[in-house]
Scaffold this motif. Structure first.
Motif: not given
Lengths: 250, 307
Positions: B225-235, A215-222, A232-235
């Motif tokens: 691609f649009v949701t990937a871009s949204v994911t990235f921007l919100h991150s 939980e700490r690792a995920v939070y820190d990375l974010a 990473l989330a997209i991947f």
């Protein structure tokens, strides 16, 4: 019997130290780790009143206050505009405690007067909530009580009388509940000893609530590497979708 | 089995998340939609902070649209060139959307705008879909054979500059049209936590005039691609993407979608559209109800951002 209990307590908790005023207390866990399975924590706070420290304590009252990390909070009020409810006025409390639990042997107003309680911020009504801008008292109080009400609804503020058990006017204990949504940070568990409205002593124990492990690792990375986290989330999503699409074909 | 979600900062039952993923996945597989318009409100109703729900759902839709687009790709149902132009517009739209989202969050109006967007878009799209599908069902009962209307672009669309040839869609139109549509859908995607297929598909058919066999595939392709871009921007902007929640939702969704796709084959197209229209309308009405009814507590609290 009492002596045995003391010896046992000191043996089990070597960190236990007498406060300057004849009070000693400790808590079952000083570091609360939020891991994947965390769904709240149940702590036991216990201690003793030292009888031979020049204090003649009879029918004492114990109040335990656990305070979470202070942080700025916005309270917003909805108003009806063109038939729908919209957030309009707001007030920011600069240093609102994220968690506040108070337990006592009797109702607080029977234990001490308002001034004493206010000095030590004991009880919901006595928490000092600072604001940046001047505001008339009625508005301030409306926002203030809304803050406490909402915190209560989130399970982060609670008070209970008669939740502190006192044995033979010496040993005391109380339960401290930390819900799953408890904020991360430094906490202080303060014990106050009262007699006949007088504060005889107090004792403070620090505790820490922190995310740990995965939980700490995920939070820190974010928070520290947000761009990497996003990629990473997209991947993960693309890999999962690709796998599913390929499996479905066969 | 409770699981602590590191970004949402709450404990949720694993099976509830998997189950919600599967239920929405079932419907999305059945109707060929992403399901974001159902999942985001569902997450908000279960107590997930709206900002986390929107950002995390964008992440989940990426996975759903990759697997969907793959199937359409194999049978040649994706117009890459059209998709690329839509994505270019979508990139701009999602960037603006994410900025607007951040500002709204600071103003405390993000919940209101999410709800209003849902009421407006789901209400109108749902009503149009319901009307269209009911007419189709009635016609079929009467045995009327409908000849699909020839694509007919009004004059002003043809006079727009920057004309481009899209071979796969058999179109020669101004690139501005798909750019603007892509931009609008990207904006909505960032604000509403949806893929935007429910706007994109009708826009492709009725505004761009694309042939139906490439519409869904191309829509899914650009949604990736649009949701990937949204994911990235919100991150980057708000740190509100919860990877743990997204993985659980998409695991459920992927399984549900396969079952839903099979179930969908048993129903007729217009029946499917009528049921989908009712669901879309239902979500819109539920959101409207939340806006109109007096809240239990007029006051609400939230942490100050950036502290």
């Amino acid at each position: 019997m009492m002596r045995c209990a003391f010896i046992l307590m000191f043996a089990l908790f070597p960190g236990l130290a007498w406060g300057q005023t004849g009070l000693v207390a400790d808590i079952s866990e000083r570091t609360i780790e939020i891991r994947y399975s965390f769904s709240g924590a149940h702590l036991l706070l216990f201690g003793a009143i030292k009888k031979d420290a020049g204090l003649d304590v009879e029918n004492p009252d114990i109040v335990v206050v656990v305070r979470g990390p202070a942080m700025p909070v916005v309270v917003r009020r909805k108003e009806r505009i063109a038939g729908i409810w919209v957030n309009m006025d707001s007030l920011t409390f600069i240093n609102a405690p994220g968690y506040y639990a108070v337990a006592s042997t009797r109702p607080l107003d029977e234990i001490a007067d308002r001034r004493t309680l206010r000095t030590h911020e004991i009880g919901f009504n006595n928490i000092q909530l600072a604001i940046q801008t001047a505001l008339d008292a009625e508005e301030y109080n409306a926002f203030r009580s809304a803050f406490i009400r909402n915190k209560g609804a989130e399970g982060l503020f609670f008070s209970s009388t008669a939740n502190v058990t006192l044995a033979e006017d010496v040993l005391f204990r109380t339960d401290v509940e930390l819900p799953a949504n408890v904020p991360v940070g430094s906490y202080a568990a303060d014990v106050y000893l009262f007699q006949d409205g007088q504060l005889l002593g107090s004792h403070s124990t620090d505790l820490v609530v922190d995310k740990s492990g995965f939980e700490r690792a995920v939070y820190d990375l974010a928070h520290m590497r947000p761009a990497l986290y996003g990629l990473l989330a997209i991947f993960i999503a693309v890999a999962a979708g690709w796998t599913a699409g390929t499996l479905a074909r066969h | 089995m409770p699981l602590y979600l590191p970004i949402a900062e709450m404990s949720m039952n694993i099976f509830l998340l998997l189950g919600m993923g599967a239920a929405v996945g079932f419907l999305s597989g059945m109707f060929g939609v992403g399901g974001g318009f159902l999942m985001t409100p569902l997450l908000i109703f279960t107590g997930v902070p709206p900002a986390v729900a929107v950002a995390t759902e964008a992440n989940e839709i990426t996975a759903a649209s990759v697997s969907g687009a793959l199937a359409h790709w194999r049978r040649g149902g994706v117009d890459i060139k059209m998709g690329a132009v839509l994505i270019a517009g979508g990139a701009v739209g999602s960037f603006i959307g994410a900025q607007v989202f951040k500002i709204l969050r600071e103003l405390g109006q993000v919940d209101l705008v999410i709800s209003l967007a849902y009421v407006l878009f789901l209400g109108s799209v749902g009503a149009l879909m319901l009307k269209e599908s009911l007419t189709a069902i009635q016609r079929q009962r009467k045995g009327v054979v409908v000849v699909s209307k020839k694509r007919d672009h009004s004059g002003w669309i043809h006079r727009l500059p920057l004309k481009m040839r899209f071979r796969k869609s058999r179109l020669y139109i101004s690139a501005l049209l798909p750019l603007i549509i892509g931009c609008l859908v990207g904006f909505l995607s960032a604000i509403m936590g949806v893929g935007g297929g429910f706007i994109m598909v009708p826009a492709m058919i009725y505004i761009l005039g694309m042939p139906t066999n490439v519409v869904v595939g191309t829509s899914l392709f650009q949604i990736i691609f649009v949701t990937a871009s949204v994911t990235f921007l919100h991150s980057v902007n708000t740190q509100t993407v919860d990877i743990v929640m997204a993985v659980l939702l998409l695991t459920g969704a992927v399984i549900g979608a396969q079952i839903g796709a099979r179930a969908g084959l048993k129903l007729k197209g217009e029946q499917l559209r009528a049921i989908l229209a009712l669901i879309v309308l239902g979500v819109g009405v539920r959101m409207a109800y939340g806006l109109i009814v007096r809240p239990g507590d007029l006051y609400s609290i939230s942490p100050v951002l950036g502290s």
